[in-house]
Design a protein around this motif. Structure first.
Motif, PDB file in Angstrom:
ATOM      1  N   TYR A 213     -28.342   9.618 -73.334  1.00  0.00           N
ATOM      2  CA  TYR A 213     -28.479   8.996 -72.013  1.00  0.00           C
ATOM      3  C   TYR A 213     -27.468   9.614 -71.056  1.00  0.00           C
ATOM      4  CZ  TYR A 213     -31.107   5.458 -74.565  1.00  0.00           C
ATOM      5  OH  TYR A 213     -32.035   4.822 -75.360  1.00  0.00           O
ATOM      6  N   GLY A 214     -27.860   9.702 -69.805  1.00  0.00           N
ATOM      7  CA  GLY A 214     -26.940  10.158 -68.768  1.00  0.00           C
ATOM      8  C   GLY A 214     -26.538  11.606 -68.877  1.00  0.00           C
ATOM      9  N   TYR A 215     -27.415  12.455 -69.383  1.00  0.00           N
ATOM     10  CA  TYR A 215     -27.088  13.870 -69.546  1.00  0.00           C
ATOM     11  C   TYR A 215     -27.739  14.709 -68.453  1.00  0.00           C
ATOM     12  CZ  TYR A 215     -31.755  14.119 -71.654  1.00  0.00           C
ATOM     13  OH  TYR A 215     -33.102  14.035 -71.875  1.00  0.00           O
ATOM     14  N   GLN A 216     -27.251  15.919 -68.320  1.00  0.00           N
ATOM     15  CA  GLN A 216     -27.841  16.889 -67.414  1.00  0.00           C
ATOM     16  C   GLN A 216     -28.230  18.128 -68.199  1.00  0.00           C
ATOM     17  OE1 GLN A 216     -25.575  17.655 -63.876  1.00  0.00           O
ATOM     18  NE2 GLN A 216     -25.148  15.482 -63.502  1.00  0.00           N
ATOM     19  N   VAL A 217     -29.384  18.671 -67.893  1.00  0.00           N
ATOM     20  CA  VAL A 217     -29.904  19.839 -68.606  1.00  0.00           C
ATOM     21  C   VAL A 217     -29.563  21.106 -67.825  1.00  0.00           C
ATOM     22  CG1 VAL A 217     -31.982  20.999 -69.445  1.00  0.00           C
ATOM     23  CG2 VAL A 217     -31.776  18.510 -69.633  1.00  0.00           C
ATOM     24  N   ILE A 218     -29.031  22.096 -68.519  1.00  0.00           N
ATOM     25  CA  ILE A 218     -28.816  23.408 -67.915  1.00  0.00           C
ATOM     26  C   ILE A 218     -29.847  24.370 -68.501  1.00  0.00           C
ATOM     27  CG2 ILE A 218     -26.375  23.007 -67.484  1.00  0.00           C
ATOM     28  CD1 ILE A 218     -25.726  24.650 -69.959  1.00  0.00           C
ATOM     29  N   ASP A 219     -29.982  25.528 -67.899  1.00  0.00           N
ATOM     30  CA  ASP A 219     -31.012  26.471 -68.342  1.00  0.00           C
ATOM     31  C   ASP A 219     -30.837  26.838 -69.810  1.00  0.00           C
ATOM     32  OD1 ASP A 219     -32.845  27.261 -66.107  1.00  0.00           O
ATOM     33  OD2 ASP A 219     -30.941  27.613 -65.111  1.00  0.00           O
ATOM     34  N   SER A 220     -31.944  27.032 -70.481  1.00  0.00           N
ATOM     35  CA  SER A 220     -31.966  27.299 -71.918  1.00  0.00           C
ATOM     36  C   SER A 220     -31.354  28.655 -72.238  1.00  0.00           C
ATOM     37  CB  SER A 220     -33.407  27.272 -72.424  1.00  0.00           C
ATOM     38  OG  SER A 220     -34.138  28.361 -71.864  1.00  0.00           O
ATOM     39  N   GLU A 229     -30.057  35.296 -62.447  1.00  0.00           N
ATOM     40  CA  GLU A 229     -29.903  34.193 -61.499  1.00  0.00           C
ATOM     41  C   GLU A 229     -29.744  32.872 -62.247  1.00  0.00           C
ATOM     42  OE1 GLU A 229     -32.240  32.158 -57.705  1.00  0.00           O
ATOM     43  OE2 GLU A 229     -32.843  34.130 -58.443  1.00  0.00           O
ATOM     44  N   LYS A 230     -30.550  32.655 -63.280  1.00  0.00           N
ATOM     45  CA  LYS A 230     -30.412  31.429 -64.074  1.00  0.00           C
ATOM     46  C   LYS A 230     -29.064  31.383 -64.786  1.00  0.00           C
ATOM     47  CE  LYS A 230     -35.289  30.360 -64.942  1.00  0.00           C
ATOM     48  NZ  LYS A 230     -36.348  30.207 -65.976  1.00  0.00           N
ATOM     49  N   TYR A 231     -28.611  32.536 -65.260  1.00  0.00           N
ATOM     50  CA  TYR A 231     -27.302  32.569 -65.932  1.00  0.00           C
ATOM     51  C   TYR A 231     -26.208  32.125 -64.963  1.00  0.00           C
ATOM     52  CZ  TYR A 231     -23.397  34.155 -68.812  1.00  0.00           C
ATOM     53  OH  TYR A 231     -22.246  34.191 -69.552  1.00  0.00           O
ATOM     54  N   LYS A 236     -22.297  27.976 -63.229  1.00  0.00           N
ATOM     55  CA  LYS A 236     -21.714  27.146 -62.172  1.00  0.00           C
ATOM     56  C   LYS A 236     -21.793  25.670 -62.554  1.00  0.00           C
ATOM     57  CE  LYS A 236     -20.181  26.175 -57.981  1.00  0.00           C
ATOM     58  NZ  LYS A 236     -20.446  24.754 -57.789  1.00  0.00           N
ATOM     59  N   LYS A 237     -22.904  25.268 -63.175  1.00  0.00           N
ATOM     60  CA  LYS A 237     -23.039  23.866 -63.592  1.00  0.00           C
ATOM     61  C   LYS A 237     -22.028  23.534 -64.685  1.00  0.00           C
ATOM     62  CE  LYS A 237     -24.916  19.871 -63.232  1.00  0.00           C
ATOM     63  NZ  LYS A 237     -24.664  19.080 -62.006  1.00  0.00           N
ATOM     64  N   GLN A 238     -21.886  24.419 -65.655  1.00  0.00           N
ATOM     65  CA  GLN A 238     -20.888  24.209 -66.710  1.00  0.00           C
ATOM     66  C   GLN A 238     -19.488  24.097 -66.098  1.00  0.00           C
ATOM     67  OE1 GLN A 238     -21.294  27.553 -69.427  1.00  0.00           O
ATOM     68  NE2 GLN A 238     -23.510  27.483 -69.196  1.00  0.00           N
ATOM     69  N   TYR A 239     -19.190  24.980 -65.166  1.00  0.00           N
ATOM     70  CA  TYR A 239     -17.880  25.028 -64.516  1.00  0.00           C
ATOM     71  C   TYR A 239     -17.611  23.733 -63.755  1.00  0.00           C
ATOM     72  CZ  TYR A 239     -14.040  27.314 -61.931  1.00  0.00           C
ATOM     73  OH  TYR A 239     -12.820  27.670 -61.413  1.00  0.00           O
ATOM     74  N   ASP A 240     -18.621  23.248 -63.048  1.00  0.00           N
ATOM     75  CA  ASP A 240     -18.474  22.029 -62.249  1.00  0.00           C
ATOM     76  C   ASP A 240     -18.204  20.796 -63.095  1.00  0.00           C
ATOM     77  OD1 ASP A 240     -18.847  23.430 -59.921  1.00  0.00           O
ATOM     78  OD2 ASP A 240     -20.953  22.860 -59.674  1.00  0.00           O
ATOM     79  N   TYR A 538     -21.544  40.265 -64.929  1.00  0.00           N
ATOM     80  CA  TYR A 538     -22.806  40.368 -65.668  1.00  0.00           C
ATOM     81  C   TYR A 538     -24.021  40.203 -64.762  1.00  0.00           C
ATOM     82  CZ  TYR A 538     -26.717  39.052 -68.645  1.00  0.00           C
ATOM     83  OH  TYR A 538     -27.956  38.974 -69.221  1.00  0.00           O
ATOM     84  N   THR A 539     -23.986  39.216 -63.877  1.00  0.00           N
ATOM     85  CA  THR A 539     -25.196  38.869 -63.117  1.00  0.00           C
ATOM     86  C   THR A 539     -25.317  39.567 -61.777  1.00  0.00           C
ATOM     87  OG1 THR A 539     -24.171  36.984 -61.967  1.00  0.00           O
ATOM     88  CG2 THR A 539     -25.119  36.566 -64.150  1.00  0.00           C
ATOM     89  N   GLY A 540     -24.165  39.953 -61.196  1.00  0.00           N
ATOM     90  CA  GLY A 540     -24.210  40.500 -59.844  1.00  0.00           C
ATOM     91  C   GLY A 540     -24.280  39.419 -58.781  1.00  0.00           C
ATOM     92  N   TYR A 541     -24.058  38.152 -59.177  1.00  0.00           N
ATOM     93  CA  TYR A 541     -24.041  37.034 -58.229  1.00  0.00           C
ATOM     94  C   TYR A 541     -22.686  36.317 -58.291  1.00  0.00           C
ATOM     95  CZ  TYR A 541     -29.188  37.305 -58.102  1.00  0.00           C
ATOM     96  OH  TYR A 541     -30.485  37.706 -57.969  1.00  0.00           O
ATOM     97  N   ASP A 542     -22.270  35.789 -57.144  1.00  0.00           N
ATOM     98  CA  ASP A 542     -21.156  34.853 -57.131  1.00  0.00           C
ATOM     99  C   ASP A 542     -21.747  33.474 -57.400  1.00  0.00           C
ATOM    100  OD1 ASP A 542     -19.113  33.089 -56.617  1.00  0.00           O
ATOM    101  OD2 ASP A 542     -18.548  33.958 -54.686  1.00  0.00           O
ATOM    102  N   PRO A 543     -21.458  32.850 -58.552  1.00  0.00           N
ATOM    103  CA  PRO A 543     -22.085  31.565 -58.888  1.00  0.00           C
ATOM    104  C   PRO A 543     -21.836  30.461 -57.869  1.00  0.00           C
ATOM    105  CG  PRO A 543     -20.950  32.472 -60.797  1.00  0.00           C
ATOM    106  CD  PRO A 543     -20.541  33.293 -59.611  1.00  0.00           C
ATOM    107  N   ARG A 544     -20.768  30.572 -57.091  1.00  0.00           N
ATOM    108  CA  ARG A 544     -20.428  29.526 -56.121  1.00  0.00           C
ATOM    109  C   ARG A 544     -21.314  29.566 -54.889  1.00  0.00           C
ATOM    110  NH1 ARG A 544     -14.291  31.537 -56.044  1.00  0.00           N
ATOM    111  NH2 ARG A 544     -15.537  33.420 -55.746  1.00  0.00           N
ATOM    112  N   THR A 545     -21.805  30.751 -54.558  1.00  0.00           N
ATOM    113  CA  THR A 545     -22.618  30.911 -53.346  1.00  0.00           C
ATOM    114  C   THR A 545     -23.996  31.488 -53.630  1.00  0.00           C
ATOM    115  OG1 THR A 545     -21.772  33.149 -52.965  1.00  0.00           O
ATOM    116  CG2 THR A 545     -20.523  31.308 -52.000  1.00  0.00           C
TER     117      THR A 545
END
Length: 603
Positions: A213-220, A229-231, A236-240, A538-545
């Motif tokens: 109960y009360g969980y959040q799902v992140i990408d598989s 992009e999913k990575y 970012k979700k894990q970090y938050d 790895y991704t070429g994205y800044d996870p924050r933005t």
């Protein structure tokens, strides 16, 4: 040295016999040699369990090529605890260029080869060959930072959670004292390991999540493996969620199974911190290593004192936010003084306390009162891009401890060698700490970490603008001139960090020329697990933005960026020359004052 092995933890059957023990409650398998000092996680966990009344043994650096060493202490009554040691085993073994290191400070004589690559996984799989039904729990930095699906620099791919590859029953992440004690109490009460799924700071695997109960799902695992992009969004979700007050349960699916991370454990309070550091550590390596030349890792920490944990600095390239967290906790003054008295009593002590600090030496308390009830802010940092107006900036408690330490009989000097946040020092309206730092706590050189000077790179690093470091630098020399000392500032720098172009590296080289600094050491960016910067790499994205980030990937460009920071070395001439031509900065080739290098002969 006159070390008495009876004062150390059990490491073989002979030790068990001397204590009259036929069976141990817990056996710790470690990738490091056994050093009984509170700078080493194995020693802390072993001593804490011992203090709680459990019988504990340690098997340091077992030979993984067979199962013999893993059987030397028998079957534990409650569980095996497995750690790769104080470092991730791959970082311990390989340079940023993926070349095998020759030395290992955590092994006898400093010689490498005493542990396998991916030590946690290898140790666990060996244990499973012999002890199929004994609970197996993993922890330490390697397990903690690899708890989710993660990019692995050495394989250059996304690996699944270490919990799957190790086949362990439970993973402890972060600083593990609270978790290990609660797990031990649950196991001792007769609860099966498969039902221990409620403890904060732990990760486990289940076949279904119907009862959650009360969980959040992140990408598989499949999703983050196939989509950069999913990575980035997943990290970012894990970090938050790495906050003990506002963090949620996270779930990541792996085909038909699920990885479940409970919210982080609460940091130790001051009373518990004091207890941890008051346990009867021998503050040295085990006597069995004496004939092998000892263990080099003790040298830097033997006369050092850990005063705090956690860091609200949140540098992008640092894994502390993902491991220790952003909440700073510290020991009492009396606890620190008691440890100092133990150090002074050591027959080899020469009067110099090497360090009093932690991840960031001048952080002693939470950044603000809000953190105590609501946790760290989501999507906001305490010091970046500028100090938060709610942050309490105060060096007085730390300064009082330093003053008392240096007045102790037998102490000649108290150094600070842990990292110092120069932006925090600059934000303090009282210069007392800065003055006394220069007067009493450095010896000729002060190392600080601006990391870069280009604004776009600093922004991705989560570091303050270069104007802040420049202000600190000028103030440092002004204070030293005022107190009549000739001391120097050594800036730590990172080359080839995500966002750093050749133009950025040239800009940094020009700054080094302007301040007449020639760094002897430069750290290439190393993509280690658990950091925002590694995700950018790895991704070429800044996870924050989720904005695209330039990443210098080719070996040639990385060599050029590094060479530019050491343009004064003749060995780097060709690389610097090429970089300046590629960036159109031939104006920096010549005999004039602003030139980095001279022209080639005949030109």
């Amino acid at each position: 040295m006159g070390l008495n092995r009876e004062q150390f933890m059990v490491i073989d059957k002979k030790d068990m016999e001397q204590r009259g023990w036929e069976e141990l409650d817990f056996i710790i398998i470690s990738g490091d040699a056994y050093i009984d000092h509170p700078s080493f996680g194995t020693a802390i966990i072993a001593r804490l369990l011992e203090d709680a009344g459990f019988k504990v043994g340690i098997i340091p650096q077992p030979d993984w090529r067979s199962t013999n060493d893993f059987k030397k202490l028998g079957t534990p009554r409650l569980a095996f605890l497995v750690t790769a040691g104080n470092m991730d085993s791959m970082v311990n073994h390989y340079t940023v260029n993926k070349k095998r290191r020759r030395d290992d400070a955590y092994s006898p004589g400093g010689r490498s080869g005493r542990r396998p690559d991916r030590a946690t996984i290898v140790y666990c799989n060996r244990l499973k060959e012999v002890f199929k039904d004994t609970p197996l729990i993993i922890g330490g930095i390697e397990a903690s930072l690899r708890r989710f699906a993660h990019y692995d620099y050495w394989d250059n791919k996304v690996r699944r959670s270490i919990l799957f590859d190790s086949r362990a029953d439970l993973l402890v992440y972060g600083m593990g004292e609270r978790q290990v004690l609660e797990i031990a109490e649950n196991l001792a009460s007769g609860l099966d390991i498969k039902y221990i799924r409620h403890i904060p700071g732990t990760v486990y695997i289940v076949d279904d999540i119907n009862e959650l109960y009360g969980y959040q799902v992140i990408d598989s695992f499949q999703g983050v493996s196939n989509s950069n992009e999913k990575y980035a969004r997943s990290f970012k979700k894990q970090y938050d969620e790495q906050d003990p007050i506002r963090g949620n349960i996270l779930v990541q699916s792996y085909d038909n199974r699920y990885l479940v991370q409970n919210p982080p454990a609460k940091p130790l309070d001051r009373k518990m911190m004091d207890l941890v550091y008051s346990l009867p550590y021998q503050r040295n390596y085990h006597p069995i290593y004496e004939k092998q030349g000892g263990v080099p890792a003790i040298k830097e920490v033997k006369y050092s004192i850990t005063s705090s944990r956690g860091c609200f600095g949140s540098c992008s390239f640092c894994a502390l936010s993902f491991h220790q967290g952003r909440s700073v906790v510290s020991r009492s003054k009396e606890s620190i003084l008691n440890e100092a008295r133990e150090i002074i009593a050591d027959s080899d002590f020469k009067g110099y306390i090497h360090d009093v600090g932690g991840p960031t030496a001048n952080f002693r308390n939470p950044a603000c009162s809000r953190q105590l009830t609501k946790g760290s802010c989501l999507n906001r940092q305490c010091l970046f891009p500028s100090p938060c107006q709610n942050m309490k900036i105060d060096h007085s408690e730390y300064l009082d401890i330093l003053r008392t330490l240096r007045d102790l009989e037998g102490v000649k000097k108290v150094f600070i060698r842990s990292g110092l946040r120069f932006d925090y020092i600059m934000a303090d309206g009282d210069d007392s700490f800065f003055r006394e730092l220069c007067q009493h706590h450095i010896s000729g050189l002060l190392k600080v970490a601006p990391e870069h000077i280009a604004s776009d790179v600093l922004e991705l690093m989560g570091k303050p603008a270069n104007a802040v470091f420049e202000g600190f630098r000028k103030k440092f020399y002004r204070i030293n001139k005022g107190i009549g000392k000739e001391q120097y500032l050594i800036p730590y720098l990172i080359s080839s960090h995500p966002g750093s172009t050749l133009e950025s590296a040239v800009e940094l080289a020009e700054y080094l020329r302007n301040i007449n600094h020639h760094p002897e050491q430069v750290q290439d960016f190393y993509p280690t697990p658990g950091t925002l910067s590694t995700t950018m790499y790895y991704t070429g994205y800044d996870p924050r933005t989720m904005k695209s980030v330039y990443v210098p990937r080719s070996n040639e460009e990385r060599k050029m960026q590094r060479a530019l920071l050491q343009y004064h070395y003749p060995r780097n001439y060709q690389l610097v020359y090429k970089a300046l031509k590629l960036t159109g900065r031939q104006d920096l080739i010549g005999y004039h004052q602003k030139a980095l290098i001279r022209p080639k002969k005949g030109k």
